[in-house]
Design an enzyme around this catalytic site. Structure first.
Site, short mmCIF file in Angstrom:
data_model
loop_
_atom_site.label_atom_id
_atom_site.label_comp_id
_atom_site.label_asym_id
_atom_site.label_seq_id
_atom_site.Cartn_x
_atom_site.Cartn_y
_atom_site.Cartn_z
N SER A 16 0.87 -1.17 0.00
CA SER A 16 0.00 0.00 0.00
C SER A 16 0.90 1.22 0.00
O SER A 16 1.66 1.44 0.96
CB SER A 16 -0.89 0.03 1.25
OG SER A 16 -1.45 1.32 1.36
N HIS A 41 -1.24 -1.35 -4.37
CA HIS A 41 -2.51 -0.91 -3.79
C HIS A 41 -2.48 0.60 -3.60
O HIS A 41 -1.57 1.14 -2.98
CB HIS A 41 -2.73 -1.64 -2.46
CG HIS A 41 -4.03 -1.37 -1.81
ND1 HIS A 41 -5.21 -1.97 -2.22
CD2 HIS A 41 -4.36 -0.57 -0.77
CE1 HIS A 41 -6.20 -1.55 -1.45
NE2 HIS A 41 -5.71 -0.69 -0.57
N ASP A 43 -4.51 3.92 -2.38
CA ASP A 43 -5.58 4.35 -1.47
C ASP A 43 -6.00 5.79 -1.74
O ASP A 43 -5.23 6.72 -1.50
CB ASP A 43 -5.10 4.26 -0.02
CG ASP A 43 -4.99 2.83 0.46
OD1 ASP A 43 -6.00 2.11 0.38
OD2 ASP A 43 -3.90 2.43 0.90
N MET A 45 -8.44 8.77 -0.57
CA MET A 45 -9.23 9.20 0.60
C MET A 45 -9.65 10.65 0.42
O MET A 45 -8.88 11.46 -0.12
CB MET A 45 -8.38 9.10 1.87
CG MET A 45 -7.86 7.72 2.14
SD MET A 45 -6.83 7.72 3.62
CE MET A 45 -6.38 5.99 3.71
N HIS A 74 -8.31 1.65 -4.33
CA HIS A 74 -9.26 1.46 -3.23
C HIS A 74 -9.83 2.84 -2.90
O HIS A 74 -9.12 3.69 -2.37
CB HIS A 74 -8.49 0.84 -2.04
CG HIS A 74 -9.28 0.72 -0.78
ND1 HIS A 74 -8.69 0.52 0.45
CD2 HIS A 74 -10.62 0.77 -0.55
CE1 HIS A 74 -9.63 0.45 1.38
NE2 HIS A 74 -10.80 0.61 0.81
N MET A 76 -11.80 5.15 -0.85
CA MET A 76 -12.43 5.43 0.45
C MET A 76 -13.00 6.85 0.40
O MET A 76 -12.49 7.76 1.05
CB MET A 76 -11.39 5.28 1.56
CG MET A 76 -11.01 3.85 1.82
SD MET A 76 -9.43 3.70 2.66
CE MET A 76 -8.34 3.91 1.27
N MET A 145 -11.64 -5.14 4.88
CA MET A 145 -10.88 -4.16 5.66
C MET A 145 -10.68 -4.74 7.05
O MET A 145 -11.64 -4.97 7.78
CB MET A 145 -11.62 -2.83 5.73
CG MET A 145 -11.62 -2.03 4.44
SD MET A 145 -9.96 -1.76 3.77
CE MET A 145 -9.17 -0.84 5.10
N ASP A 178 -6.79 -5.98 3.82
CA ASP A 178 -6.10 -4.69 3.88
C ASP A 178 -6.21 -4.12 5.29
O ASP A 178 -7.32 -3.88 5.77
CB ASP A 178 -6.79 -3.75 2.87
CG ASP A 178 -6.18 -2.37 2.79
OD1 ASP A 178 -5.06 -2.15 3.31
OD2 ASP A 178 -6.84 -1.50 2.18
C1 DX5 Z 1 -6.27 2.02 5.29
C2 DX5 Z 1 -5.82 1.75 3.88
C3 DX5 Z 1 -4.75 0.74 3.83
C4 DX5 Z 1 -3.51 1.13 4.56
C5 DX5 Z 1 -2.89 -0.12 5.09
O1 DX5 Z 1 -7.37 2.82 5.28
O2 DX5 Z 1 -6.90 1.29 3.09
O3 DX5 Z 1 -4.46 0.32 2.50
O4 DX5 Z 1 -2.59 1.84 3.79
O5 DX5 Z 1 -1.84 0.23 5.90
P1 DX5 Z 1 -1.20 -0.79 6.94
O6 DX5 Z 1 -0.72 -1.97 6.18
O7 DX5 Z 1 -0.11 0.00 7.57
O8 DX5 Z 1 -2.27 -1.17 7.91
ZN ZN Z 2 -6.52 0.27 1.12
#
Ligand code: DX5
Ligand code: ZN
Length: 226
Positions: A16, A41, A43, A45, A74, A76, A145, A178
């Site tokens: 990630s 991956h 992310d 947000m 992903h 969010m 998650m 994840d």
């Molecule tokens: C959290 C993200 C993850 C995050 C995982 O909201 O969706 O992808 O980066 O990070 P670690 O592996 O540190 O939990």
């Molecule tokens: Zn993620």
């Protein structure tokens, strides 16, 4: 064929990039690839669905041509429908949305798949597997998650191993996991049935190639692949 469709009974791990050094993003991804990563991956947000703000389609459009690995987005975010066309245009290979943020999930998944990407749903820790029963025919994968979305570096929620098992009773779709995946938790999620492992802080806390390799090896061993 996409990352998830061609997985069969295999296992794949990926970093990630939320935990990476964004000033050297392509390099950080390359180091994880040297450690055996099979995807990246990504992310997104929005400071609405989750209390954090990260990166979006503009960064994805730079990253896709800079790596040979499939980029797995992903989202969010609230209103992911507004962003999906730009992520498709950027060339990401898979997109997961949080069903908690989507009103017309069937339509959203259809837009992702008609755009040529694989479609997934990312389930918050307390979202029951049954919430997506009617979406299963329109999915290519399910993302469990194992922390509350929004931040890297949180601890794995142990009940999520049971959730993976429950989902495996419901469907043959591949399960991605994840949140809090590291050398201590990777075997647990693979034994529960997860096939795609995302690790952020565990990879970028040290040398990404070494740390990624450690997780890949543990996951492959837990799956009986070595
Ligand atoms: C959290 C993200 C993850 C995050 C995982 O909201 O969706 O992808 O980066 O990070 P670690 O592996 O540190 O939990
Ligand atoms: Zn993620």
């Amino acid at each position: 064929m996409g990352l998830f469709s061609k997985l069969g009974d295999g296992i794949v791990c990926g970093p990630s990039i939320l935990a990476a050094d964004f000033a050297h993003l392509a390099d950080e991804v390359r180091r994880a690839e040297e450690g055996g990563a099979g995807f990246v991956h990504f992310d997104a947000m929005d400071n609405h669905f989750v209390p954090n703000l990260s990166i979006g389609p503009v960064v994805a459009a730079s990253l896709v041509p800079a790596t040979g690995l499939p980029v797995d987005a992903h989202l969010m975010v609230e209103n992911p429908d507004n962003l999906i066309p730009a992520f498709l245009e950027a060339g990401v290979k898979s997109i997961s949305v949080q069903p908690e943020a989507v009103t017309h999930l069937h339509r959203t998944l259809d837009v992702i798949r008609s755009g040529g990407a694989e479609a997934g749903v990312a389930l918050n820790p307390t979202t029951p597997p049954e919430a997506i029963s009617w979406a299963l025919p329109y999915l290519n994968f399910i993302l469990v998650m194992s922390v509350n979305p929004g931040f890297g570096g949180q601890s794995f929620i142990p009940e999520m191993a049971d959730k993976i098992r429950r989902l495996k009773e419901m469907t043959d779709l591949p399960i991605e996991v994840d949140g809090g995946v590291n050398a201590d938790t990777a075997a647990t999620v693979v034994e529960a049935g997860a096939q795609a492992l995302v690790a952020g802080s565990a990879v970028y806390k040290g040398d990404p190639a070494t740390e990624m390799r450690r997780i890949v090896d543990i996951a492959q061993r837990a799956a009986g692949k070595v």
